[in-house]
Design an enzyme around this catalytic site. Structure first.
Site, PDB file in Angstrom:
ATOM      1  CG  HIS A   1      23.383   0.209  23.049  1.00 43.60           C
ATOM      2  ND1 HIS A   1      23.859  -0.990  23.225  1.00 43.60           N
ATOM      3  CD2 HIS A   1      24.339   1.080  22.360  1.00 43.60           C
ATOM      4  CE1 HIS A   1      25.095  -0.866  22.600  1.00 43.60           C
ATOM      5  NE2 HIS A   1      25.281   0.345  22.276  1.00 43.60           N
TER       6      HIS A   1
ATOM      7  CG  ASP B   1      25.857  -4.311  23.801  1.00 42.82           C
ATOM      8  OD1 ASP B   1      25.959  -5.439  22.859  1.00 42.82           O
ATOM      9  OD2 ASP B   1      26.785  -3.638  23.490  1.00 42.82           O
ATOM     10  CE  LYS B   2      22.874  -1.875  29.850  1.00 44.41           C
ATOM     11  NZ  LYS B   2      22.812  -2.553  31.017  1.00 44.41           N
TER      12      LYS B   2
ATOM     13  CD  GLU C   1      25.295 -15.078  29.733  1.00 39.28           C
ATOM     14  OE1 GLU C   1      25.399 -13.777  29.276  1.00 39.28           O
ATOM     15  OE2 GLU C   1      25.725 -15.211  30.558  1.00 39.28           O
TER      16      GLU C   1
ATOM     17  CD  GLU D   1      25.034 -22.743  31.447  1.00 37.57           C
ATOM     18  OE1 GLU D   1      25.274 -22.630  30.235  1.00 37.57           O
ATOM     19  OE2 GLU D   1      25.380 -21.565  32.255  1.00 37.57           O
TER      20      GLU D   1
ATOM     21  CE  LYS E   1      27.224   3.487  22.044  1.00 36.43           C
ATOM     22  NZ  LYS E   1      28.835   3.212  21.766  1.00 36.43           N
TER      23      LYS E   1
ATOM     24  CG  PHE F   1      22.310   7.031  15.166  1.00 35.98           C
ATOM     25  CD1 PHE F   1      22.091   5.686  14.572  1.00 35.98           C
ATOM     26  CD2 PHE F   1      22.705   7.247  16.457  1.00 35.98           C
ATOM     27  CE1 PHE F   1      22.186   4.513  15.623  1.00 35.98           C
ATOM     28  CE2 PHE F   1      22.694   6.245  17.300  1.00 35.98           C
ATOM     29  CZ  PHE F   1      22.459   4.967  17.086  1.00 35.98           C
TER      30      PHE F   1
ATOM     31  CG  ASP G   1      26.644  -1.974  16.263  1.00 37.41           C
ATOM     32  OD1 ASP G   1      27.653  -2.517  15.657  1.00 37.41           O
ATOM     33  OD2 ASP G   1      26.309  -0.621  16.214  1.00 37.41           O
ATOM     34  CB  ALA G   2      25.236  -8.468  17.032  1.00 42.35           C
TER      35      ALA G   2
ATOM     36  NE  ARG H   1      28.494  -6.569  22.680  1.00 41.71           N
ATOM     37  CZ  ARG H   1      28.612  -6.743  21.625  1.00 41.71           C
ATOM     38  NH1 ARG H   1      29.519  -7.248  20.873  1.00 41.71           N
ATOM     39  NH2 ARG H   1      27.617  -6.397  20.885  1.00 41.71           N
ATOM     40  CE  LYS H   2      27.566  -0.294  25.310  1.00 43.85           C
ATOM     41  NZ  LYS H   2      28.348  -1.515  24.614  1.00 43.85           N
TER      42      LYS H   2
ATOM     43  CE  LYS I   1      27.110 -13.416  35.245  1.00 37.98           C
ATOM     44  NZ  LYS I   1      28.385 -13.085  35.560  1.00 37.98           N
TER      45      LYS I   1
ATOM     46  CE  LYS J   1      24.467 -18.545  38.401  1.00 35.94           C
ATOM     47  NZ  LYS J   1      23.138 -19.380  38.763  1.00 35.94           N
TER      48      LYS J   1
ATOM     49  CG  ASP K   1      30.509 -12.627  38.392  1.00 40.29           C
ATOM     50  OD1 ASP K   1      31.488 -12.307  38.958  1.00 40.29           O
ATOM     51  OD2 ASP K   1      30.462 -13.233  37.280  1.00 40.29           O
TER      52      ASP K   1
END
Length: 393
Positions: A15, A17-18, A43, A56, A161, A227, A235-236, A241-242, A262, A266, A268
């Site tokens: 996918h 995003d993955k 990123e 960074e 998916k 598909f 898709d970009a 995003r997941k 990260k 961090k 997060d």
């Protein structure tokens, strides 16, 4: 008890995003291997024929980022220009700067790398102590990738998916109500062949027989009927995003911060792992059947500004007693979390697909993958005895 439905989804490693998450975490791992004290916030964006890495980084090591991008794309299976991107020939753009010294002032002394709140969740409804819908969805997407890699279903492409709806009686799963699978495929496969193969060779083998009845489950397989265009061509893709796929499938709350790319200063990332570790051990101790822990931090400050525990009425122990026991057993300072869980080791690429949580023996270690790579330190239940002692159980 009332019957309710709850749905979670997972996506394959192909996918878009993955892909971005895996590139970001692979850059992180290569930097940690070169310098375990690297500070990384990486990123990634992927689209047709292009991958861009930005962020960074402060490190004493060196990594040739385009090589990492290309090897990651090749490993996932993007080796054919007809898929919209391929590791050998795509364009790679990098824009990496140093981490702000203003942040480093607080982090170097052991403080949190940012402010914010992080959640950890556990439930005794599955052996993994995870919500059933997300565990089942991960099984499906991982099986899709396995069938593609091993040539069992040679017309599969990397993107895909899965979505699973579970029927609950109160807080107990009693039936898999609906399954949705959408998988990228070659142009020349017939829809009827695809639907039959996915139902028999992907869905049926990985869902528990006590909950899945093919004759009593709504099954949607490639419901649009086609598909072919997928991955970054369809898709970009962007890092982070997941985040619901990465965590609890929506069953537990999320503080909003993504994980991939990260380093563990961090919070997060590191505090979310610590909160899962603590919640899982609390449920494993028998103190609660469900548990959600929130940790909150101020940038540059070592200790959490707050700790909140919710057991959703499944524990008779007062919340303050639970907070006190958790604070006694677990050290939630970022530096202590990093040391306890070994988070300067390059272990993060494996987290970037099929979930950061719930990876245990029951979650089916993929063939050929070492258990030590598949299992994550925050999934240990090594604090159960200490929690029982602290709680007087």
């Amino acid at each position: 008890m009332s019957h309710t439905l709850f749905t979670s989804e997972s996506v394959t490693e192909g996918h878009p995003d993955k892909i971005a998450d895996q590139i970001s975490d692979s850059v992180l791992d290569h930097l940690l291997a070169a310098d375990p004290s690297s500070r990384v916030a990486c990123e990634t964006l992927v689209t047709t024929g292009l991958a861009m890495v930005a962020g960074e980084v402060t490190t004493q090591g060196y990594v040739h980022v385009p090589d990492v991008v290309r090897s990651t794309l090749n490993r996932i299976g993007y080796t054919n220009a007809n898929f919209g991107i391929d590791g050998a020939n795509c364009a790679v753009i990098t824009s990496l700067d140093r981490q702000s010294p203003d942040i480093a002032m607080g982090v170097d002394t052991g403080g949190a790398g940012d402010q914010g709140m992080m959640f950890g969740y556990a439930s005794d409804e599955t052996p993994e102590l995870m919500p059933a819908p997300i565990i089942f969805a991960h099984r499906l997407t991982h099986r899709l990738a396995q069938a593609r890699r091993e040539g069992e279903l040679p017309w599969l492409r990397p993107d895909g998916k899965a979505q699973v709806t579970v029927e609950y009686d109160g807080d107990r799963p009693v039936r898999i109500h609906t399954v949705v699978v959408s998988t990228q495929h070659d142009e020349d496969v017939a829809q009827a062949e695809l639907v039959d193969a996915i139902a028999r060779r992907v869905v049926a083998p990985v869902l528990p027989a006590e909950l899945y009845d093919a004759d009593d489950c709504i099954l949607h397989i490639n419901p649009t009927g086609r598909f072919v265009i997928g991955g970054p061509h369809g898709d970009a893709g962007l890092t982070g995003r997941k985040i619901i796929v990465d965590t609890y499938g929506g069953m537990g709350r999320h503080g909003g911060g993504a994980f991939s790319g990260k380093d563990a200063t961090k919070v997060d990332r590191s505090a979310a792992y610590a909160a899962r570790w603590a919640a899982k051990n609390l449920v494993a101790s028998g103190a609660a059947a469900r548990c959600e822990i929130q940790l909150a931090y101020a940038i540059g400050v070592e200790r959490p500004v707050s700790i909140h525990v919710d057991t959703f009425g499944t524990s008779e122990i007062p919340q303050q007693a639970l907070v006190s026991a958790l604070s006694e057993v677990f050290d939630f300072r970022p530096r202590a979390i990093i040391e306890s869980l070994g988070l300067t080791n390059p272990i993060f690429t494996e987290t970037a697909a099929y979930g950061h949580f719930g990876r245990t023996a029951e979650s089916r270690v993929p063939e050929g993958l070492d258990e030590e790579v598949w299992f994550f330190p925050w999934e240990r239940t090594d604090a159960v005895d200490d929690l029982k002692s602290a709680l007087g159980l």
